[in-house]
Design a protein around this motif. Structure first.
Motif, PDB file in Angstrom:
ATOM      1  N   VAL A  20     -47.674 -26.807 -18.641  1.00  0.00           N
ATOM      2  CA  VAL A  20     -49.126 -26.626 -18.719  1.00  0.00           C
ATOM      3  C   VAL A  20     -49.475 -25.573 -19.764  1.00  0.00           C
ATOM      4  N   LEU A  21     -48.746 -24.464 -19.777  1.00  0.00           N
ATOM      5  CA  LEU A  21     -48.991 -23.425 -20.777  1.00  0.00           C
ATOM      6  C   LEU A  21     -48.784 -23.963 -22.179  1.00  0.00           C
ATOM      7  N   LEU A  55     -51.750 -26.063 -23.148  1.00  0.00           N
ATOM      8  CA  LEU A  55     -52.925 -25.213 -23.330  1.00  0.00           C
ATOM      9  C   LEU A  55     -52.895 -24.486 -24.665  1.00  0.00           C
ATOM     10  N   ASP A  65     -52.936 -26.953 -27.896  1.00  0.00           N
ATOM     11  CA  ASP A  65     -54.161 -27.690 -28.193  1.00  0.00           C
ATOM     12  C   ASP A  65     -55.422 -26.830 -28.180  1.00  0.00           C
ATOM     13  N   ALA A  66     -55.371 -25.667 -27.538  1.00  0.00           N
ATOM     14  CA  ALA A  66     -56.533 -24.771 -27.531  1.00  0.00           C
ATOM     15  C   ALA A  66     -56.298 -23.521 -28.356  1.00  0.00           C
ATOM     16  N   LEU A  98     -61.522 -25.989 -25.324  1.00  0.00           N
ATOM     17  CA  LEU A  98     -60.832 -25.445 -24.155  1.00  0.00           C
ATOM     18  C   LEU A  98     -61.036 -26.328 -22.925  1.00  0.00           C
ATOM     19  N   VAL A 104     -59.090 -29.595 -23.182  1.00  0.00           N
ATOM     20  CA  VAL A 104     -57.666 -29.423 -22.894  1.00  0.00           C
ATOM     21  C   VAL A 104     -57.430 -29.326 -21.393  1.00  0.00           C
ATOM     22  N   ILE A 105     -58.309 -28.598 -20.698  1.00  0.00           N
ATOM     23  CA  ILE A 105     -58.133 -28.398 -19.251  1.00  0.00           C
ATOM     24  C   ILE A 105     -58.416 -29.673 -18.472  1.00  0.00           C
ATOM     25  N   ILE A 118     -54.751 -31.640 -19.334  1.00  0.00           N
ATOM     26  CA  ILE A 118     -53.932 -31.115 -18.243  1.00  0.00           C
ATOM     27  C   ILE A 118     -54.227 -31.841 -16.936  1.00  0.00           C
TER      28      ILE A 118
END
Length: 496
Positions: A76-77, A80, A83-84, A469, A472-473, A477
């Motif tokens: 996940v990190l 993140l 892409d962010a 952001l 991406v979330i 994700i």
């Protein structure tokens, strides 16, 4: 009903029975130990049978929920920050010295690979079977690493594929994981499995029992530090290509022990071993104050920018990967603690004390300017800081999930961790997004991914940074968490 699939040292799945073809990991619950005490003691205290003898049947234990959740967190990190990070440079890799959120991803991978090696290899009685498995997996990691980061895949936005072998990038994330995995696993196989380890009542017996693993880490430390500070770095030059024209630049060095971008031994070793055309050509140091007025964002070079700002640099190079072996060594120590100590308190005492000890060493080295934190060089202080942080986070997950039983809030991380390789390739490396982008209308920019980004996130929030952001979330994700949950429900895992 327990999941019939098993994930090996970071990637893949396993069958229930242990054989030459399967390496298993365990999961512990609140009131159940890593495996039955009788079978555990047989594995850890009795000599191995000759390879000609039939393998003993080993009772299947439960998977370590914390292991999967930590692995899922690392994936996940990665998504993140990859892409962010372009929208929020503060979470992207540090341009040189320092440590940001993105700089935790690689050492977290190596830490959890080390933990999983300890758990997996203790379940394979035959040395030859273990070596064969480790060798095959290393080759698979190298293959996928070169395909994904060597330049052959242009996903997600460029629909072309293929790479000029004159400029192929030989290093990358999976290649570094492969090297660390191979070295750490072979030391574990050729020492622990030949003479199974038992602990004495001494306070530091967990360290002395696995002295060969620590010796391997120490050798990596000595090789790295000796080369970093002792190797002479001469002047070097490179070509910058701009369309049909090219310009040659020279970087003045003629020194040893330098830890700056231009003249460090890490870059020199890679230029000599791989060739400068095979290094990463978009290094993060281009965002440094010396290179651009847009620091820490990406921007045009300053008029007085040093020549090295335009040069390539390999962040997953050979010498820094030797240093990264120490991250795997610390990870396998945490796995050994999990095997030998049965009580929650005993495990946490070992883990947390070591985690904070590593953090203290890192702070002293960094703030005294002796050895700054530096991901690009994979400095010793960086090893200590990130491994200590990994140990603390791992301990926190263990308390919440395996001690307090708060498993439900972290199930989505477990699902991602069980299919880590699939999500790494399809999500973190943009292969799935590239496939979706291949279905466009009239022009390549008019595709579903761009439409969702602009109409659902950018236009609604009136901010490209915030929209990125949130995209991406919630669009990346969340999507992969749901998909991983469905695949887990169906018992589908990508074995590497």
């Amino acid at each position: 009903m327990e999941d019939p699939k098993k994930l090996e040292e970071g990637f893949g799945n396993q069958k229930n029975n242990i054989s030459e073809e399967n390496i298993d990991t365990n999961r512990i619950d609140n009131n159940q130990d890593l495996a039955s005490h009788e079978n555990e003691q047989k594995i850890l205290s009795q000599p191995l049978q000759k390879e000609e003898e039939e393998q003993p049947t080993i009772k299947k234990g439960k998977r370590v929920a914390t292991l999967d959740a930590f692995r899922g967190l690392t994936i996940v990190l990665m998504i993140l920050v990859d892409d962010a990070g372009g929208a929020y440079a503060r979470i992207d890799h540090s341009p040189w010295n320092g440590c940001t959120l993105a700089d935790f991803v690689m050492p977290f991978f190596l830490f959890i690979v080390g933990v999983a090696i300890a758990l997996a290899l203790k379940r394979v009685p035959k040395v030859s079977a273990a070596i064969r498995k480790v060798t095959l997996r290393t080759l698979k990691l190298l293959f996928w690493g070169i395909i994904l980061q060597g330049g052959y895949s242009h996903a997600p936005y460029d629909l072309a594929y293929g790479v000029d072998m004159k400029v192929i990038r030989w290093c990358g994330i999976l290649q570094r994981i492969a090297l660390v995995y191979l070295i750490v696993a072979l030391i574990e196989i050729l020492t622990t499995k030949l003479r199974p380890t038992t602990l004495t009542p001494a306070h530091f017996s967990i360290f002395t029992a696995y002295k060969w693993q620590w010796l391997g880490g120490f050798v990596a430390f000595v090789v790295y530090m000796t080369t970093l500070y002792g190797l002479y770095v001469p002047d070097w030059n490179f070509l910058e290509h701009d369309g049909d024209t090219s310009q040659r630049y020279t970087v003045k060095c003629g020194m040893r022990g330098h830890l700056g971008p231009a003249c460090n031994a890490v870059g020199y070793v890679d230029r000599q071993v791989w060739g400068i055309n095979h290094l990463y050509n978009q290094p993060v140091w281009a965002r440094s104050k010396a290179c651009t007025l847009s620091y820490p964002e990406t921007g045009p070079f300053r008029d007085d920018a040093p020549t090295w700002c335009r040069a390539p640099f390999e962040p997953e190079g050979l010498l820094s990967s030797i240093s990264a072996i120490m991250s795997g060594t610390i990870g396998i120590h945490y796995g050994h603690v999990l095997i030998h100590f049965k009580g929650h308190g005993e495990r946490l005492k070992q883990w947390i004390s070591m985690g904070f000890g590593l953090l203290i060493i890192a702070f002293i080295l960094h703030f005294s300017d002796a050895i700054p934190l530096n991901k690009q060089l994979y400095s010793f202080s960086y090893v200590c800081f990130t491994a200590g942080a990994a140990g603390i986070v791992f301990s926190g997950f263990y308390i919440l999930i395996d001690v307090l039983g708060m498993r439900i809030p972290f199930l989505w991380l477990e699902w991602i961790g069980m299919n880590a390789m699939l999500i790494f390739v399809m999500g973190a490396q943009g292969i799935f997004a590239g496939f979706i982008n291949g279905w466009y209308f009239k022009n390549e920019d008019n595709n579903l991914v761009n439409w969702i980004q602009h109409h659902v996130f950018f236009d609604v929030w009136k901010s490209q940074r915030l929209g990125t952001l949130l995209y991406v979330i919630f669009a990346e994700i969340t999507f992969w968490a749901v998909l991983a949950g469905i695949l887990h429900r169906l018992g589908i895992y990508w074995k590497l």
